[in-house]
Design a protein around this motif. Structure first.
Motif, PDB file in Angstrom:
ATOM      1  N   MET A   1       0.722  -1.068  -0.198  1.00  0.00           N
ATOM      2  CA  MET A   1      -0.071  -0.186   0.000  1.00  0.00           C
ATOM      3  C   MET A   1       0.930   1.241  -0.019  1.00  0.00           C
ATOM      4  N   LYS A   2       1.882   1.376   0.896  1.00  0.00           N
ATOM      5  CA  LYS A   2       2.749   2.256   1.047  1.00  0.00           C
ATOM      6  C   LYS A   2       3.700   2.435  -0.531  1.00  0.00           C
ATOM      7  N   LYS A   3       3.983   1.528  -1.163  1.00  0.00           N
ATOM      8  CA  LYS A   3       4.568   1.655  -2.489  1.00  0.00           C
ATOM      9  C   LYS A   3       3.540   2.425  -3.620  1.00  0.00           C
ATOM     10  N   VAL A   4       2.338   1.802  -3.283  1.00  0.00           N
ATOM     11  CA  VAL A   4       1.293   2.440  -4.215  1.00  0.00           C
ATOM     12  C   VAL A   4       1.243   4.207  -4.155  1.00  0.00           C
TER      13      VAL A   4
ATOM     14  N   LEU B   1       2.386   9.500  -5.551  1.00  0.00           N
ATOM     15  CA  LEU B   1       2.801  10.839  -5.271  1.00  0.00           C
ATOM     16  C   LEU B   1       3.883  11.204  -6.266  1.00  0.00           C
ATOM     17  N   SER B   2       4.655  10.096  -6.711  1.00  0.00           N
ATOM     18  CA  SER B   2       5.946  10.508  -7.712  1.00  0.00           C
ATOM     19  C   SER B   2       5.318  10.886  -9.007  1.00  0.00           C
ATOM     20  N   MET B   3       4.154  10.028  -9.529  1.00  0.00           N
ATOM     21  CA  MET B   3       3.772  10.371 -10.729  1.00  0.00           C
ATOM     22  C   MET B   3       3.006  11.813 -10.820  1.00  0.00           C
TER      23      MET B   3
ATOM     24  N   ALA C   1       3.995  14.868 -12.848  1.00  0.00           N
ATOM     25  CA  ALA C   1       2.942  15.490 -14.056  1.00  0.00           C
ATOM     26  C   ALA C   1       2.966  16.961 -13.543  1.00  0.00           C
ATOM     27  N   VAL C   2       2.873  17.149 -12.394  1.00  0.00           N
ATOM     28  CA  VAL C   2       2.932  18.654 -12.110  1.00  0.00           C
ATOM     29  C   VAL C   2       4.152  19.564 -12.528  1.00  0.00           C
ATOM     30  N   ALA C   3       5.315  18.919 -12.366  1.00  0.00           N
ATOM     31  CA  ALA C   3       6.538  19.438 -12.717  1.00  0.00           C
ATOM     32  C   ALA C   3       6.627  19.597 -14.305  1.00  0.00           C
ATOM     33  N   GLY C   4       6.219  18.643 -15.161  1.00  0.00           N
ATOM     34  CA  GLY C   4       5.963  18.809 -16.468  1.00  0.00           C
ATOM     35  C   GLY C   4       5.054  19.932 -16.950  1.00  0.00           C
ATOM     36  N   ALA C   5       3.865  19.736 -16.318  1.00  0.00           N
ATOM     37  CA  ALA C   5       2.851  20.802 -16.652  1.00  0.00           C
ATOM     38  C   ALA C   5       3.431  22.078 -16.375  1.00  0.00           C
TER      39      ALA C   5
END
Length: 162
Positions: A1-4, A9-11, A15-19
């Protein structure tokens, strides 16, 4: 669950950094285009106002050759062979003022009744050089003053003095 959760959060962070990067690039491009458009607008407004002043001078029955005669300029060069430069050359045809040559960065593409050289060429001695691209007068004057000893005058100033 923690890995998910960490993966999600990493994704999301990616995505936010890319946007953000894309938005910043787009905004920068839009600001550049707006600044370029404003600069061109200012340049063309200045040209329009100068040409309008020229029409007023002509309506008063005056000629620009009187400025050169008053200042003792018998032999001149014209810097800038676009609309204003061509019009000045045309106006001085048949006058006592000799236009020896023109200076233009696009000298090799300009067809004129006089020699057209670039600012990097050897500039023949004249009594004055008339700068027609009035919005760039200061930069052109600075460059020319290193190459010539004659007065460098703005067409706009001539029109105000006639």
């Amino acid at each position: 669950m923690k890995k998910v959760v960490i993966s999600a959060l990493s994704m999301l962070t990616g995505a936010v950094a890319g946007a953000y990067a894309v938005a910043r690039f787009v905004v920068k491009k839009i600001v550049w285009k707006m600044n370029t458009a404003q600069s061109m607008s200012d340049k063309h407004l200045a040209l329009y106002l100068m040409m309008n002043q020229w029409v007023k001078v002509k309506q008063e029955g005056k000629n620009l050759s009187s400025y050169f005669e008053k200042n003792g300029y018998k032999k001149i060069a014209i810097y800038g062979m676009n609309y204003a430069g061509e019009t000045l050359l045309s106006e001085l045809k048949g006058a006592e003022i000799q236009v020896s040559y023109a200076i233009d960065r696009n000298a090799n593409t300009i067809c004129a009744d006089i020699d057209v050289v670039t600012i990097d060429d050897e500039l023949e001695d004249v009594d004055a050089i008339v700068v027609t691209p009035i919005t760039f007068f200061n930069e052109i004057e600075e460059t020319l003053s290193d190459k010539v000893s004659c007065p460098i005058v703005s067409l706009k100033d001539i029109l105000c003095e006639v």
